[in-house]
Design a protein around this motif. Structure first.
Motif, short mmCIF file in Angstrom:
data_model
loop_
_atom_site.label_atom_id
_atom_site.label_comp_id
_atom_site.label_asym_id
_atom_site.label_seq_id
_atom_site.Cartn_x
_atom_site.Cartn_y
_atom_site.Cartn_z
N LEU A 91 -65.48 28.78 58.00
CA LEU A 91 -65.01 29.23 56.42
C LEU A 91 -64.57 27.95 55.79
O LEU A 91 -64.79 27.68 54.54
CB LEU A 91 -63.62 30.22 56.54
CG LEU A 91 -63.89 31.56 56.83
CD1 LEU A 91 -62.84 32.62 57.00
CD2 LEU A 91 -65.24 32.14 56.30
N SER A 338 -57.64 29.36 49.80
CA SER A 338 -57.19 30.12 48.39
C SER A 338 -57.06 28.76 47.58
O SER A 338 -57.43 28.77 46.36
CB SER A 338 -56.15 30.79 48.67
OG SER A 338 -55.47 31.02 47.32
N SER A 396 -55.34 35.13 43.89
CA SER A 396 -55.54 34.61 45.15
C SER A 396 -54.25 34.16 45.78
O SER A 396 -53.81 34.29 46.80
CB SER A 396 -56.62 33.85 45.41
OG SER A 396 -56.49 32.77 44.82
N SER A 400 -52.02 34.47 49.81
CA SER A 400 -52.24 33.47 50.49
C SER A 400 -50.67 32.61 50.89
O SER A 400 -50.00 32.50 51.82
CB SER A 400 -53.02 32.17 50.11
OG SER A 400 -53.07 31.77 49.06
N PRO A 477 -63.49 33.26 42.91
CA PRO A 477 -62.51 33.23 44.02
C PRO A 477 -60.87 33.01 44.01
O PRO A 477 -60.09 33.65 44.55
CB PRO A 477 -62.82 32.16 45.21
CG PRO A 477 -63.82 31.23 44.05
CD PRO A 477 -64.30 32.04 43.13
N PHE A 481 -60.09 36.28 45.82
CA PHE A 481 -60.35 35.88 47.06
C PHE A 481 -59.20 36.69 47.87
O PHE A 481 -59.24 36.57 49.22
CB PHE A 481 -60.21 34.23 47.37
CG PHE A 481 -60.25 33.90 48.86
CD1 PHE A 481 -61.38 34.14 49.39
CD2 PHE A 481 -59.33 33.28 49.41
CE1 PHE A 481 -61.51 33.54 50.76
CE2 PHE A 481 -59.28 33.06 50.78
CZ PHE A 481 -60.63 32.98 51.33
N LEU A 483 -58.49 39.59 48.08
CA LEU A 483 -58.86 40.70 48.57
C LEU A 483 -59.44 40.72 50.10
O LEU A 483 -59.50 41.68 50.64
CB LEU A 483 -60.06 41.39 47.61
CG LEU A 483 -59.83 41.80 46.12
CD1 LEU A 483 -60.94 42.18 45.30
CD2 LEU A 483 -58.49 42.77 45.75
N SER A 484 -59.80 39.48 50.52
CA SER A 484 -60.21 39.23 51.68
C SER A 484 -59.11 39.53 52.73
O SER A 484 -59.29 39.16 53.96
CB SER A 484 -60.90 37.85 51.84
OG SER A 484 -60.15 37.01 51.76
N VAL A 487 -59.71 41.02 56.05
CA VAL A 487 -60.81 40.66 56.86
C VAL A 487 -60.73 39.28 57.65
O VAL A 487 -61.02 39.18 58.69
CB VAL A 487 -62.16 40.57 55.72
CG1 VAL A 487 -63.37 40.27 56.73
CG2 VAL A 487 -62.36 41.76 55.29
N LEU A 488 -59.86 38.49 56.86
CA LEU A 488 -59.59 37.20 57.48
C LEU A 488 -59.07 37.34 58.91
O LEU A 488 -59.34 36.24 59.66
CB LEU A 488 -58.88 36.46 56.58
CG LEU A 488 -59.60 35.87 55.39
CD1 LEU A 488 -58.62 35.23 54.22
CD2 LEU A 488 -60.73 35.02 55.64
N TRP A 491 -61.32 36.56 61.59
CA TRP A 491 -61.94 35.16 61.75
C TRP A 491 -60.99 34.05 62.18
O TRP A 491 -61.51 33.12 62.76
CB TRP A 491 -62.31 34.43 60.31
CG TRP A 491 -63.63 35.28 59.55
CD1 TRP A 491 -63.74 36.53 58.89
CD2 TRP A 491 -64.85 35.04 59.52
NE1 TRP A 491 -64.98 36.76 58.43
CE2 TRP A 491 -65.87 36.05 58.84
CE3 TRP A 491 -65.55 33.67 60.16
CZ2 TRP A 491 -67.10 35.58 58.70
CZ3 TRP A 491 -66.86 33.53 59.80
CH2 TRP A 491 -67.71 34.71 59.27
#
Length: 669
Positions: A91, A338, A396, A400, A477, A481, A483-484, A487-488, A491
């Motif tokens: 990423l 972010s 974002s 973060s 982003p 961003f 919103l991820s 999901v992160l 990763w």
């Protein structure tokens, strides 16, 4: 094509583009822009493909990509050309590719008339290649190569406007300060390899997991010195604000995706090494806390719009190192990603504003009417980026930054194993204070830049589409961003990054208080703006962005005086900081402290050595040469070539010897 091959091409393509640009840029000008943009864009696409193939990194159950080949036999500790690509690396490489591509595209318009654009574009490509090498490298010696290449690239790029003394001084300062940290960093790498028997990241992590480090605290502190220099953390952060003398696109690249991000990424990659020492984590937490709070106060007092953003970068990097200090590298890299998007947007939008206003001074912009109407793209996108910077939901930066505060709160309440609770409290308290100050200086920048009153802002016409289009690309982003966040974790290490209620309420509350107080102060000071006329704005309607910026840098001091001491009652930052303002405006005089503690003693020692060398050592050297020279001169005078003179001298000598012999004999009798 295998994933390994694709990964090798990611840093290789920008490197080849840089080499071709340096060789062909002057000879074939038409190739300069394609060679700058296309290799970087292709590297971005390949980095995206690599990340897709990794499918979630190690957190999602996908094994990290590891490949290596030994370069040459180097004894007991081999050096290998190795790849280690996990979710973090995949990423971060995408972030580097996105920001570098936007910077290259933006630069084609911003520096379109710059005669040094070919070398500039090639150096940006080389910079990008070096950072991608750091991200993908699985061997610390190969990583060090990219680490040092970025240092030399920053020297040349920060000094791009070398005609101005500010740029020359800034480039030299950036190089020397980062090298000051790199010396212990290199020693730390060797010590780490000596303890683990390898430079390979995977081998080092496995050895640390088995408790194989003999000197964890020493190694961690040596490595942190290099990280502090590269990522501009206290006390080696002073080079970054001065580096604003370089072109704005370079600032965006350095602050968002390369150079300063490298130190944070390095600690994230080797976090178990640092976590092996509780003392090192506390040191890292203190370093992060001082960096966060101090840089935010300094940002609130800056007049140069780019210096505000520079101190902002230092503070946001402090959040990242704070997350690492509490043992959560997922939160650190989440904020790194972010921040990379919205900080690149802030700098590139600032470049548009400087071009339109003809100055980099917020004091001058506050006396311009209608600047936001001249640059609507920069106005709206910078508003988005400033909201993300201030961590206002749902932008974002909120998600973060709250991940960092949540990790600190988790540690402070004793729920983190092997991490001192003191580190958690230090990061949490400093993080909340910095949230308030961040919102304050973000609000101040927005109000002074876009809501000025006075004469009409100069009209430079419409900015090139290459400059405005990338602003909207980065705005996506910056806005979405976060919103991820669900999901992160797949990763990363699998730890949840979802904001917690306590820190979300506290962080957002502090940010809103900072913004509202600053707005109230601005309303109070706006009426005073017309009382202090400022010098003429340096504007060149016919020039491109780079030319206007160079003029603004060169004319800032003579046009507006020493902003740190000049009374400007229209500045809400001066009202909020009070007596602290004059110290914060000059970075709390750390440069003066360093000059007193280190520079002047070294210069005094150098003068002493020069005196001893010239007046003592050279005296004996000159004397040793003078005596034979005088003797030779005397002998040379005796060599007249006259035979009668020689015979007379011989006779006189014989008489003298005879007389001497008689006297000696008489004395003996």
């Amino acid at each position: 094509m295998t994933t390994t091959t694709l990964a090798v091409l990611v840093p290789l393509l920008p490197f080849l583009g840089a080499a071709a640009g340096l060789l062909l840029g002057r000879k074939v000008p038409g190739l300069v822009r394609p060679l700058a943009v296309l290799p970087t864009l292709t590297a971005l696409l390949l980095a995206v493909l690599v990340s897709v193939r990794q499918g979630g990194g190690t957190g999602g159950g996908t094994a990290a990509l590891d490949a290596a080949t030994e370069l040459t036999p180097t004894g007991s500790v081999p050096i290998e050309l190795a790849l280690h690509i996990d979710g973090f690396a995949a990423l971060v490489a995408v972030l580097v590719g996105v920001v570098a591509s936007c910077v290259q595209i933006y630069s084609t318009g911003y520096l379109r008339d710059d005669p040094r654009y070919p070398s500039y574009a090639a150096l940006v490509s080389l910079f990008t290649s070096a950072m991608l090498l750091v991200v993908y490298s699985g061997d610390l010696m190969v990583l060090l190569v990219g680490w040092e290449i970025m240092g030399i690239c920053s020297y040349f790029l920060v000094g791009h406007y070398w005609e101005t003394p500010e740029a020359r001084a800034a480039s030299l300062k950036a190089f020397l300060v980062t090298k000051l940290g790199d010396v212990p960093f290199l020693i730390g790498l060797f010590a780490l390899a000596a303890d683990t028997g390898s430079f390979r990241v995977t081998t080092i992590l496995a050895t640390v997991a088995d408790g194989g480090l003999d000197h964890p605290t020493l190694i961690a502190l040596l490595l942190l010195a290099g990280v502090a220099g590269k990522s501009a953390q206290f006390p080696l952060h002073t080079w970054l604000p001065d580096a604003m003398a370089g072109p704005t696109p370079v600032s965006a690249l350095i602050h968002a995706a390369t150079m300063v991000a490298a130190g944070v990424y390095f600690v994230a990659r080797l976090l178990p090494v640092f976590a092996a020492s509780g003392a090192a984590l506390v040191v890292l937490a203190v370093m992060a806390a001082v960096t966060m709070a101090g840089s935010a106060l300094a940002a609130l007092a800056q007049d140069d719009i780019k210096r505000v953003l520079a101190y902002s970068t230092i503070g946001q990097l402090g959040y990242m190192t704070g997350a690492l200090a509490v043992g959560d590298r997922g939160a650190a890299v989440f904020h790194l990603l972010s921040h990379g998007a919205f900080k690149a947007l802030l700098f590139l939008a600032a470049g548009v504003i400087i071009h339109a206003a003809g100055t980099n001074s917020l004091a001058a912009m506050s006396r311009m009417k209608g600047l936001r109407d001249r640059v609507p793209d920069a106005y709206w996108t910078m508003t988005v980026a400033l909201l993300a910077l201030a961590a206002i939901p749902p932008f974002s930066g909120f998600f973060s930054k709250e991940a960092v505060l949540g990790a600190a709160e988790h540690t402070a309440t004793g729920h983190a194993d092997a991490v001192p609770t003191a580190a958690g409290w230090i990061v949490l308290v400093a993080g909340l204070l910095t949230a308030l100050l961040t919102a304050a200086y973000a609000t101040r920048l927005w109000l002074l830049a876009f809501h000025g009153r006075g004469a009409e802002a100069p009209d430079h016409g419409k900015q090139p589409v290459t400059m405005t289009a990338v602003l909207w690309v980065l705005a996506v982003p910056s806005l979405a961003f976060g919103l991820s966040v669900g999901v992160l974790p797949d990763w990363f290490d699998g730890h949840s990054l979802t904001p917690t209620l306590t820190t979300s309420v506290l962080g957002t509350g502090f940010a809103l208080v900072g913004a509202l107080v600053t707005y109230g102060a601005w309303r109070h000071t706006t009426a005073l703006a017309a009382r202090v006329p400022l010098g003429a704005v340096a504007a060149n309607p016919e020039g491109d962005g780079g030319l206007v910026e160079a003029e603004a840098i060169a004319s800032h001091a003579p046009a507006y005086g020493d902003v740190a001491s000049a009374p400007d009652p229209a500045d809400p930052g001066r009202l909020l900081l009070g007596p602290l303002h004059r110290h914060a405006a000059v970075g709390f005089r750390l440069d003066a402290v360093y000059a007193a503690l280190f520079v002047r003693p070294v210069q005094a020692a150098a003068r002493l050595v020069r005196f001893l060398d010239r007046e003592v050592v050279e005296t004996y050297v000159r004397g040793a040469g003078a005596a034979p020279r005088w003797l030779g001169a005397a002998v040379r005078r005796a060599q007249t070539g006259n035979v009668q003179t020689y015979l007379s001298a011989l006779l006189a000598g014989a008489v003298v010897l005879a007389v001497a012999a008689v006297l000696v004999a008489t004395a003996g009798a």
